[in-house]
Design an enzyme around this catalytic site. Sequence first.
Site, PDB file in Angstrom:
ATOM      1  N   TYR A  76      12.524  70.905  80.303  1.00  0.00           N
ATOM      2  CA  TYR A  76      11.828  70.274  81.435  1.00  0.00           C
ATOM      3  C   TYR A  76      11.726  68.767  81.283  1.00  0.00           C
ATOM      4  O   TYR A  76      11.860  68.027  82.244  1.00  0.00           O
ATOM      5  CB  TYR A  76      10.433  70.885  81.601  1.00  0.00           C
ATOM      6  CG  TYR A  76      10.502  72.285  82.152  1.00  0.00           C
ATOM      7  CD1 TYR A  76      10.538  72.518  83.515  1.00  0.00           C
ATOM      8  CD2 TYR A  76      10.594  73.391  81.298  1.00  0.00           C
ATOM      9  CE1 TYR A  76      10.643  73.796  84.028  1.00  0.00           C
ATOM     10  CE2 TYR A  76      10.700  74.678  81.805  1.00  0.00           C
ATOM     11  CZ  TYR A  76      10.727  74.869  83.180  1.00  0.00           C
ATOM     12  OH  TYR A  76      10.845  76.135  83.678  1.00  0.00           O
ATOM     13  N   GLU A 126      10.079  81.618  75.128  1.00  0.00           N
ATOM     14  CA  GLU A 126       9.226  80.542  74.608  1.00  0.00           C
ATOM     15  C   GLU A 126       8.151  80.997  73.625  1.00  0.00           C
ATOM     16  O   GLU A 126       6.954  80.893  73.916  1.00  0.00           O
ATOM     17  CB  GLU A 126       8.569  79.792  75.772  1.00  0.00           C
ATOM     18  CG  GLU A 126       9.552  79.234  76.786  1.00  0.00           C
ATOM     19  CD  GLU A 126       8.878  78.338  77.824  1.00  0.00           C
ATOM     20  OE1 GLU A 126       7.667  78.454  78.025  1.00  0.00           O
ATOM     21  OE2 GLU A 126       9.594  77.523  78.431  1.00  0.00           O
ATOM     22  N   ARG A 154      17.872  85.664  86.477  1.00  0.00           N
ATOM     23  CA  ARG A 154      17.076  85.979  85.292  1.00  0.00           C
ATOM     24  C   ARG A 154      15.662  86.356  85.723  1.00  0.00           C
ATOM     25  O   ARG A 154      14.981  85.575  86.392  1.00  0.00           O
ATOM     26  CB  ARG A 154      17.034  84.768  84.355  1.00  0.00           C
ATOM     27  CG  ARG A 154      16.070  84.925  83.198  1.00  0.00           C
ATOM     28  CD  ARG A 154      16.098  83.729  82.239  1.00  0.00           C
ATOM     29  NE  ARG A 154      15.098  83.938  81.203  1.00  0.00           N
ATOM     30  CZ  ARG A 154      14.061  83.139  80.970  1.00  0.00           C
ATOM     31  NH1 ARG A 154      13.889  82.029  81.684  1.00  0.00           N
ATOM     32  NH2 ARG A 154      13.193  83.422  80.026  1.00  0.00           N
ATOM     33  N   GLU A 166      16.057  77.875  81.775  1.00  0.00           N
ATOM     34  CA  GLU A 166      15.146  77.291  82.756  1.00  0.00           C
ATOM     35  C   GLU A 166      15.325  75.780  82.771  1.00  0.00           C
ATOM     36  O   GLU A 166      15.384  75.146  81.722  1.00  0.00           O
ATOM     37  CB  GLU A 166      13.657  77.550  82.412  1.00  0.00           C
ATOM     38  CG  GLU A 166      13.211  78.974  82.588  1.00  0.00           C
ATOM     39  CD  GLU A 166      11.753  79.199  82.191  1.00  0.00           C
ATOM     40  OE1 GLU A 166      10.948  78.249  82.265  1.00  0.00           O
ATOM     41  OE2 GLU A 166      11.427  80.323  81.799  1.00  0.00           O
ATOM     42  N   HIS A 183       7.936  87.922  78.830  1.00  0.00           N
ATOM     43  CA  HIS A 183       7.566  86.637  79.411  1.00  0.00           C
ATOM     44  C   HIS A 183       6.047  86.639  79.571  1.00  0.00           C
ATOM     45  O   HIS A 183       5.516  86.519  80.669  1.00  0.00           O
ATOM     46  CB  HIS A 183       8.299  86.386  80.725  1.00  0.00           C
ATOM     47  CG  HIS A 183       8.396  84.935  81.129  1.00  0.00           C
ATOM     48  ND1 HIS A 183       9.588  84.319  81.459  1.00  0.00           N
ATOM     49  CD2 HIS A 183       7.447  83.981  81.249  1.00  0.00           C
ATOM     50  CE1 HIS A 183       9.352  83.049  81.785  1.00  0.00           C
ATOM     51  NE2 HIS A 183       8.054  82.818  81.670  1.00  0.00           N
ATOM     52  N   ASN A 188      14.959  76.336  77.471  1.00  0.00           N
ATOM     53  CA  ASN A 188      14.239  75.867  78.650  1.00  0.00           C
ATOM     54  C   ASN A 188      13.963  74.390  78.449  1.00  0.00           C
ATOM     55  O   ASN A 188      13.343  73.997  77.457  1.00  0.00           O
ATOM     56  CB  ASN A 188      12.913  76.614  78.823  1.00  0.00           C
ATOM     57  CG  ASN A 188      13.130  78.097  79.119  1.00  0.00           C
ATOM     58  OD1 ASN A 188      14.263  78.523  79.394  1.00  0.00           O
ATOM     59  ND2 ASN A 188      12.063  78.860  79.098  1.00  0.00           N
TER      60      ASN A 188
HETATM   61  C1  GBH Z   1       8.020  77.417  81.324  1.00  0.00           C
HETATM   62  O1  GBH Z   1       7.205  76.908  80.359  1.00  0.00           O
HETATM   63  C2  GBH Z   1       7.763  78.873  81.542  1.00  0.00           C
HETATM   64  O2  GBH Z   1       8.725  79.670  80.914  1.00  0.00           O
HETATM   65  C3  GBH Z   1       7.604  79.260  82.977  1.00  0.00           C
HETATM   66  O3  GBH Z   1       7.033  80.512  83.074  1.00  0.00           O
HETATM   67  C4  GBH Z   1       6.821  78.191  83.709  1.00  0.00           C
HETATM   68  O4  GBH Z   1       6.479  78.556  85.002  1.00  0.00           O
HETATM   69  C5  GBH Z   1       7.627  76.945  83.703  1.00  0.00           C
HETATM   70  O5  GBH Z   1       8.027  76.592  82.422  1.00  0.00           O
HETATM   71  C6  GBH Z   1       6.961  75.748  84.336  1.00  0.00           C
HETATM   72  O6  GBH Z   1       5.822  75.364  83.646  1.00  0.00           O
HETATM   73  O7  GBH Z   1       2.674  67.844  78.748  1.00  0.00           O
HETATM   74  O8  GBH Z   1       4.620  66.402  78.840  1.00  0.00           O
HETATM   75  O9  GBH Z   1       3.918  67.331  76.728  1.00  0.00           O
HETATM   76  C7  GBH Z   1       7.250  75.519  80.140  1.00  0.00           C
HETATM   77  C8  GBH Z   1       6.671  75.116  78.836  1.00  0.00           C
HETATM   78  C9  GBH Z   1       5.777  73.580  77.351  1.00  0.00           C
HETATM   79  C10 GBH Z   1       6.791  72.744  79.390  1.00  0.00           C
HETATM   80  C11 GBH Z   1       5.290  72.250  77.027  1.00  0.00           C
HETATM   81  C12 GBH Z   1       6.316  71.374  79.064  1.00  0.00           C
HETATM   82  C13 GBH Z   1       5.061  69.957  77.489  1.00  0.00           C
HETATM   83  C14 GBH Z   1       5.041  68.890  78.518  1.00  0.00           C
HETATM   84  N1  GBH Z   1       6.372  73.775  78.586  1.00  0.00           N
HETATM   85  N2  GBH Z   1       5.614  71.224  77.893  1.00  0.00           N
HETATM   86  S1  GBH Z   1       3.996  67.498  78.174  1.00  0.00           S
END
Ligand code: GBH
Length: 449
Positions: A296, A166, A77, A353, A121, A294
């Site tokens: 995380y 996003e 991707r 992601e 993006h 995505n």
């Molecule tokens: C993605 O965004 C992006 O698509 C990518 O480009 C980027 O490199 C990658 O992730 C890594 O950052 O502070 O605990 O509340 C991630 C977007 C939005 C991830 C909000 C975590 C909150 C975490 N995110 N978020 S916290």
Amino acid sequence: MANLIFPSDFEWGAATAAYQIEGAAAEDGKGKSIWDTFTHQKGNILNNDTGDIACDHYHRYQEDIALMKEIGLDTYRFSISWPRVLPAGKGKVNQKGIDFYKRLVNQLLEAGIKPAATLYHWDLPEQLQLKGGWENRDTIYYFQEYAELMYSELGDLVPRWITHNEPFVVSMVGNLFGEHAPGYQDYNKALQVAHNLLVSHGLAVDSFRESGIKGEIGITLNLNHVYAKTDSKEDQQAKDYCDAFNNRWFLDPVFKAKYPTKLLALYQDKFGGFEIETGDMEIISREIDFLGINYYSRAVVEYAEDELLKHKTIKPEQAIYTAMNWEVYPDGLRDLLIRLNKEYTDKEIFITENGAAFADQLAADGQVHDQPRVDYLREHFKAAYQAIEAGVPLAGYYVWSLLDNFEWAFGYSKRFGIIHVDYQNQQQRTLKDSAKMFKQVIADNGLTD
Ligand code: GBH
């Protein structure tokens, strides 16, 4: 021997984004994006890093595809830089930009790797920002024209398309928190941007159907599965607000053609609302082929009377945190997938992601022993497996990221790659232990629990 075996057609991949890896920021006729502008204003980015060179992928894509092949990726991707193909955002096409993506896609196909292209993006052409950017309704139609251009240039070659990456981050982090380009802190702007992004998504889906090309199209949302600190009524309310703000604000329009009622009323009351034209909600909710998510981390919240949205996030103790200070919480991925399938869609879901930043080191043996990332990924693969067991039509999994890269506001200080990039030493690439682990998972189409 692997005992958690994924469905035979499950697709394993890795993801990147144009501004984070390509470099060649002013080469071959590329126009400026809002990220070129934003990174060149001192103080916006840690160490004043920029994406001018990044991983130099624009020149090294062949080497990078060879590495993908070595890992055994089924799919890759990437995102298309809008100002690389349309330097002013509309009008004159930059053929050299188109040619780059054609070379990239053709080589991926030759290597047996299925290309998945994200149209947006985050690198909006600067020329469009000067006219108001995503807040200006015209941008919606320019995006649609850009999408049509890419369908006609690459439509026969790219089987999977993602309109937006996003929209939450684009609208809120860029226009409310001010941490990303274009750097505003304005709720009205952020809400209008979010809405316009969603409308542009729907129109790009319409154009895709009209183009008659064969592939599939969807959108990628960053979803943050939310848990309440306690069972109290207040904390449950906090959870509901947080979920509406982060997740339902985007999921509900796309799948249910409406904004969350309570939050919409609150916004209208507080900010006078934003412009929704007749027919917009129908456009936004056009049928898509898959949902990209995505994931995380999760959010844990408690009630906060003073906050507009009545919640604040807490960081559980006794948890593992990544270098971004995001809690490692694999169960959230499983819970999220099950919820999406139950409440929103029977369609295929792709994890577009998932990954983590850790403070990796090139060791004396020339390798990168990134055990924390190995553990992170393995635990999330298991969570994905559990979701499939529970009946979720999860069709594929893209690890973020293929390469260490430009991590937006954090510059090069955060490494998310399964491949190490030595920016100081001719951009040398090294497969980390996590890449080797991933290679085995792909070869086995599964893992051992
Ligand atoms: C993605 O965004 C992006 O698509 C990518 O480009 C980027 O490199 C990658 O992730 C890594 O950052 O502070 O605990 O509340 C991630 C977007 C939005 C991830 C909000 C975590 C909150 C975490 N995110 N978020 S916290």
